[in-house]
Design an enzyme around this catalytic site. Structure first.
Site, PDB file in Angstrom:
ATOM      1  N   PRO A 111      77.434  61.396  54.204  1.00  0.00           N
ATOM      2  CG  PRO A 111      77.626  62.695  56.138  1.00  0.00           C
ATOM      3  CD  PRO A 111      77.522  62.784  54.639  1.00  0.00           C
TER       4      PRO A 111
ATOM      5  CG  ASP B 115      78.768  59.684  39.147  1.00  0.00           C
ATOM      6  OD1 ASP B 115      78.829  60.568  40.038  1.00  0.00           O
ATOM      7  OD2 ASP B 115      78.628  59.959  37.948  1.00  0.00           O
TER       8      ASP B 115
END
Length: 134
Positions: free
Chosen positions: A11, A76
């Protein structure tokens, strides 16, 4: 308006990405951002087997786009420690061998313990590192 999926289960990372990308055009918002949590059905995480952050982010973007039918942005990221030859690098989230789906706090603690153990005996001046994201 296009819906664009932000493919992260973190989040905090989702909020950071939205903060960077949320700009309005002359006629209002350019896109509607969607989180993985907002999807009608959960999508299993892909197997990340790329040898670079860019390869893994592209793999995730394609995987989640195909699975959701939406345009998708993925990333990533990880820590590269110079004294460890760039480790943990692309394995940062799995450095301690935790399995996908392990509770994030548990995996983070195990990864941190392994990293600190790997740095035993390395002088402070050689403990340089960077956080890299693609």
């Amino acid at each position: 308006m296009h819906e664009i999926l932000i493919a992260t289960g973190n989040p905090g990372k989702y909020r950071e990405i939205i903060a960077v990308l949320s700009a309005d055009g002359p006629d209002g918002p350019l896109a509607r951002w969607v989180s993985l949590a907002e999807l009608d059905a959960a999508i299993a995480e892909p197997h990340e087997d790329g040898d670079t952050f860019a390869a893994n982010s592209a793999l995730k973007a394609r995987y989640y786009s195909k699975s959701s039918g939406r345009w998708t942005l993925a990333d990533d990221s990880g820590l590269e420690v110079d004294a460890l030859g760039g480790e943990p690098g692309v394995l940062s989230a799995r450095y301690a061998g935790t399995s996908p789906g392990s509770p994030r706090d548990e995996a983070d603690q195990a990864n941190n313990r392994k990293l600190i153990a790997a740095l035993v005996g390395i002088p402070d001046e050689r403990r340089t590192a960077r956080f890299r994201c693609a």
